[in-house]
Design a protein around this motif. Structure first.
Motif, mmCIF file in Angstrom:
data_model
loop_
_atom_site.group_PDB
_atom_site.id
_atom_site.type_symbol
_atom_site.label_atom_id
_atom_site.label_comp_id
_atom_site.label_asym_id
_atom_site.label_seq_id
_atom_site.Cartn_x
_atom_site.Cartn_y
_atom_site.Cartn_z
ATOM 1 N N GLY A 155 0.813 -1.211 0.000
ATOM 2 C CA GLY A 155 0.000 0.000 0.000
ATOM 3 C C GLY A 155 0.844 1.257 0.000
ATOM 4 N N THR A 156 1.893 1.246 0.810
ATOM 5 C CA THR A 156 2.696 2.464 0.919
ATOM 6 C C THR A 156 3.342 2.805 -0.421
ATOM 7 N N GLU A 258 -8.640 9.059 2.534
ATOM 8 C CA GLU A 258 -9.276 7.743 2.670
ATOM 9 C C GLU A 258 -10.781 7.982 2.681
ATOM 10 N N ASP A 291 -7.286 6.986 -1.256
ATOM 11 C CA ASP A 291 -6.501 5.872 -0.735
ATOM 12 C C ASP A 291 -7.479 4.802 -0.241
ATOM 13 N N GLN A 294 -7.280 0.187 2.471
ATOM 14 C CA GLN A 294 -8.025 -0.604 3.460
ATOM 15 C C GLN A 294 -9.503 -0.741 3.095
ATOM 16 N N LYS A 320 -3.675 -4.430 0.123
ATOM 17 C CA LYS A 320 -4.351 -5.327 1.066
ATOM 18 C C LYS A 320 -5.239 -6.364 0.364
#
Ligand code: PLP
Length: 475
Positions: A155-156, A258, A291, A294, A320
């Protein structure tokens, strides 16, 4: 005479025929008659304690570690630890095992791919499975224009790439993110992350050109206002504070957000918040990066959480759940934005064959088994149960929130959230703290009704315990 083919270097291709892990069907170890959870030792048990001892000697103490789970294998929403204890998994790792642990379709795809090609870099060559997965992911993009995809390992890295692309595409430098946000731990991403000060402590100077704004967190409004009277004032903070005192909006490349805060506590912003944010961006030619590391891959009952709002991001980050546990991330952008020159961005491993095979299989399972529908249905059932728990303990559960299978309870303090998490673990239920004082539920999307009922029952027992032990502290 040995007629078997000999590979260059002398290794025989069938040097380890019939390796037990290769033959066993996923989940064959799990006795269908056994209840879940089922704890047969203390947790951790003797084997688990041995692992913990070694771990304490040789691993980096920076790993945050939630509690002493020592997982050995898993199937669906069930995890077995090294001592043979069975747990009901409402974590899916950290919202990763979207199709459940060891889904047979995913396992078969990875095994097949492993036997064909473990590695060739898509950075320098034309790996077919790489573009096949990019094609499939582009098809899911919540964008009206054609999209392109870049694959990463995490993810990063997806966030890093998205920020580089935003700067390259706009020629601007600044990036805005939100208090409470978690975008990763590499230097660019950790500079955007602002969910806990300790993620920054000791690491400065961070990436220059990053500014933060308050998120639409109604339960504990950072501006002490109430929805809807606030008129979404946290978004106005960009115009009225950041653009007035700190940065010319013409120098801002992107706002990264997010659609639902993840590590920050599963915070769902109020209706209209993302639309107002998008309008602010559009007024100033700023790109909106969603983002969805998640919140994506079906967790909320839509492929991408932002689809619930009708807002189109310019760039979307994922990781993820998109590969059911293999290391894969992606950023997706409108074709017209991804015009950077060859060599501007690449990766040796990003989009390696195995994660790509797992990613394609994950998309197939999400569709074929209607897991987005299941996320909606089980999510509604679970949130109904959580609201009943709140009615029972209004002084212990301050807030219940979430969408689909991205759900949380907010307690009065981080200490109580931790006690609840540990009480659940002692009962064989895996849940995870998030934010300052929330406990999140992010189970595999294959979770069924009976497992949801069990989870609610065990949460109720754990809440009873916390209520009895800490009532004086809270009331
Ligand atoms: N973005 C969000 C929203 C996340 O939740 C996470 C991880 O929790 C990341 C980025 C970083 O992903 P990774 O840990 O794969 O680098």
């Amino acid at each position: 005479m040995n007629r078997r083919a000999t590979a260059p270097g002398g290794a025989t291709p069938s040097a380890s025929p019939g390796a037990p892990w290769a033959a066993e069907e996923p989940g064959a170890w799990l006795d269908p008659g056994r209840p879940v959870p089922d704890l047969v030792t203390d947790v951790p048990g003797p084997e688990g304690r041995r692992v913990l001892e070694r771990d304490a000697r040789v691993t980096s103490p920076s790993l945050p570690r939630a509690y002493e789970l020592v997982p050995r294998r898993g199937f669906g929403s069930v995890v077995e630890d090294v001592d043979g204890n069975l747990f009901l998994d409402m974590n899916a790792g950290i919202a990763v095992a979207s199709t459940g642990h060891a889904h047979p379709t995913v396992v078969a795809a990875v095994r097949r791919q492993a036997g064909e090609l473990l590695h060739y870099s898509a950075s320098d060559f034309y790996l077919p499975i790489y573009s096949e997965l990019c094609d499939a992911l582009a098809g899911t993009a919540p964008m009206s224009a054609p999209a392109r995809v870049f694959l990463t390992n995490s993810g990063t890295e997806a966030v890093e790439g998205a920020v580089k692309l935003a700067r390259a595409a706009t020629g601007r430098q600044y990036v805005i993110s939100f208090f409470g946000a978690f975008h990763g731990r590499t230097y660019g991403s950790v500079s955007l992350t602002a969910s806990k000060a300790r993620y920054h402590a000791g690491f400065g100077p961070l990436l220059p050109g990053v500014l933060h704004a308050p998120y639409g967190y109604c339960h504990r409004c950072p501006l002490n206002l109430s929805y809807p009277d606030c008129e979404l004032a946290t978004v106005d903070y960009l115009e009225q504070t950041l653009f007035r005192y700190e940065v010319d909006p013409g120098e801002v490349a992107a706002v990264i957000v997010e659609p639902i805060l993840g590590e920050g506590g599963y915070v769902v912003p109020p209706p209209g918040w993302l639309a107002k944010l998008k309008a602010t961006c559009q007024r100033h030619g700023i790109l909106l990066i969603a983002d969805e590391v998640q919140s994506g891959a079906g967790r909320t009952g839509r492929m991408w959480a932002i689809e619930h709002t009708g807002v189109e991001p310019d760039i979307l980050c994922s990781a993820k759940g998109i590969a059911s546990g293999l290391p894969l991330g992606a950023f997706i952008a409108r074709d017209e934005l991804m015009t950077w020159r060859p060599g501007a961005h690449g990766s040796t491993y990003g989009g390696s064959p195995l994660p790509c095979a797992a990613g394609l299989a994950t998309l197939e399972v999400l569709r074929g088994e209607r897991l987005l529908d299941n996320a909606r249905e089980q999510g509604e059932f679970l949130i109904g149960g959580l609201r009943q728990l709140r009615a029972r303990y209004p002084w212990l559960i301050e807030d219940v929130r979430g969408v689909g299978l991205m759900l949380a309870l907010e307690l009065p303090s981080g200490h109580l959230a931790e006690e609840l998490q540990l009480g659940a673990f002692r009962r064989g239920l895996l849940v995870l703290e998030a934010g300052e004082s929330a406990v999140r539920l992010s189970p595999p999307l294959v979770i069924d009704r009976e497992q949801c009922q069990t989870a609610l029952r065990l949460l109720a027992e754990s809440l009873d315990e916390v209520a009895t032990s800490f009532e004086a502290e809270v009331r």
